[in-house]
Design an enzyme around this catalytic site. Structure first.
Site, PDB file in Angstrom:
ATOM      1  N   SER A 105       0.972  -1.056   0.013  1.00 26.52           N
ATOM      2  CA  SER A 105      -0.108  -0.033  -0.120  1.00 26.52           C
ATOM      3  C   SER A 105       0.930   1.005  -0.007  1.00 26.52           C
ATOM      4  CB  SER A 105      -0.846  -0.096   1.188  1.00 26.52           C
ATOM      5  OG  SER A 105      -1.635  -1.169   1.162  1.00 26.52           O
TER       6      SER A 105
HETATM    7  N1  SAH Z   1      -1.035  -4.346   4.022  1.00 29.59           N
HETATM    8  C1  SAH Z   1      -0.527  -4.875   2.550  1.00 29.59           C
HETATM    9  C2  SAH Z   1      -1.442  -4.541   1.373  1.00 29.59           C
HETATM   10  C3  SAH Z   1      -1.521  -5.696   0.505  1.00 29.59           C
HETATM   11  S1  SAH Z   1      -2.689  -5.550  -0.783  1.00 29.59           S
HETATM   12  C4  SAH Z   1       0.806  -4.099   2.190  1.00 29.59           C
HETATM   13  O1  SAH Z   1       0.980  -2.980   2.455  1.00 29.59           O
HETATM   14  O2  SAH Z   1       1.696  -4.666   1.694  1.00 29.59           O
HETATM   15  C5  SAH Z   1      -4.038  -6.192  -0.217  1.00 29.59           C
HETATM   16  C6  SAH Z   1      -3.785  -7.875   0.307  1.00 29.59           C
HETATM   17  O3  SAH Z   1      -5.156  -8.265   0.830  1.00 29.59           O
HETATM   18  C7  SAH Z   1      -3.199  -8.744  -0.930  1.00 29.59           C
HETATM   19  O4  SAH Z   1      -2.315  -9.543  -0.259  1.00 29.59           O
HETATM   20  C8  SAH Z   1      -4.430  -9.648  -1.126  1.00 29.59           C
HETATM   21  O5  SAH Z   1      -3.986 -10.747  -1.515  1.00 29.59           O
HETATM   22  C9  SAH Z   1      -5.071  -9.498   0.331  1.00 29.59           C
HETATM   23  N2  SAH Z   1      -6.544 -10.073   0.404  1.00 29.59           N
HETATM   24  C10 SAH Z   1      -7.471  -9.826  -0.534  1.00 29.59           C
HETATM   25  N3  SAH Z   1      -8.662 -10.451  -0.179  1.00 29.59           N
HETATM   26  C11 SAH Z   1      -8.419 -11.072   1.095  1.00 29.59           C
HETATM   27  C12 SAH Z   1      -9.315 -11.885   2.074  1.00 29.59           C
HETATM   28  N4  SAH Z   1     -10.460 -12.056   1.874  1.00 29.59           N
HETATM   29  N5  SAH Z   1      -8.472 -12.273   2.988  1.00 29.59           N
HETATM   30  C13 SAH Z   1      -7.322 -12.025   3.455  1.00 29.59           C
HETATM   31  N6  SAH Z   1      -6.612 -11.286   2.659  1.00 29.59           N
HETATM   32  C14 SAH Z   1      -7.152 -10.863   1.275  1.00 29.59           C
END
Ligand code: SAH
Length: 221
Positions: free
Chosen positions: A71
């Site tokens: 993010s």
């Molecule tokens: N906080 C992370 C953001 C990653 S992007 C960072 O800063 O790196 C969002 C993430 O949410 C992705 O890795 C995606 O696989 C995950 N995601 C999407 N739907 C999800 C769900 N239902 N349960 C758990 N993770 C999920």
């Protein structure tokens, strides 16, 4: 020999980029000293591939594989401030571990972080990174976070780092009394960031502005 320059950054250029990003975060309205200290401490360059390290302190989301992104740092800081509101929360659930960067920022600030991810290799890599960085107050789950993470509920705070079509009811149910949920709600790429607070049997919802996240998807892969 003609020097063509290099994309590798020197320690000086990295610290200059970190200082610029810190200023951007402050200008975006993040004033909580503990949140700013956590952002200063966590090395974002450790959460991206080597090829992207020279861009780690830009205020941008960056690819982390599996069609996901780390993010945007300003948004991480802003969401963290909205969640903690100057208090030390004991138990926090993060939905969407991704790179583990937001997880590490939370781990600096709260008692215990419970973080769930639906893509197993991302969860495993984040676990390895946080362990190497010395974090001992994080529990990693490979699970569909739309259902929350029931065994460890209730949580004082829940932070969702992917865009939901609507607020999953399980997340509200797993909030403790006075607990707060920060969640982007809307279609992929443009969501309204919501702060949902549980007050007894009722909930209060507030809009915090527009954000852009990858979608929250059901199930595990
Ligand atoms: N906080 C992370 C953001 C990653 S992007 C960072 O800063 O790196 C969002 C993430 O949410 C992705 O890795 C995606 O696989 C995950 N995601 C999407 N739907 C999800 C769900 N239902 N349960 C758990 N993770 C999920």
């Amino acid at each position: 020999m003609i020097s063509r320059g290099s994309t590798r950054q020197t320690p000086n250029s990295i610290s200059a980029a970190r200082a610029r990003l810190f200023e951007e975060i402050r200008k975006a309205g993040v004033s909580d000293a503990a949140v700013l200290a956590a952002i200063t401490k966590v090395p974002r360059d450790q959460f991206v591939d080597d090829a992207l390290k020279n861009r780690a302190y830009e205020n941008n989301a960056l690819p982390i594989g599996h069609a996901q992104t780390i993010s945007q740092p300003v948004v991480v800081a802003f969401m963290t401030q909205a969640l903690t509101q100057g208090r030390k929360l004991e138990r926090v659930l993060e939905v969407g571990t991704g790179s583990g960067y937001q997880t590490a920022v939370l781990a600096e600030l709260v008692g215990t972080v419970f973080t769930v991810e639906r893509i197993k290799p991302l969860s495993e890599l984040a676990r390895t990174r946080l362990s190497a960085l010395g974090y001992r107050n994080v529990h990693f789950g490979y699970a569909d976070g739309m259902k929350g993470w029931l065994p460890y509920a209730p949580y004082q705070g829940i932070l969702v780092t992917a865009g939901a079509e609507s607020v999953p009811p399980a997340l509200i149910e797993q909030l403790g009394p006075g607990g707060r949920l920060v969640i982007p709600v809307g279609p992929p790429g443009r969501q309204s960031l919501k702060l949902v607070e549980r007050r007894g049997s009722s909930v209060r919802e507030q809009d915090l502005g527009w954000v852009s996240f990858v979608p929250l998807l059901a199930g595990k892969v």
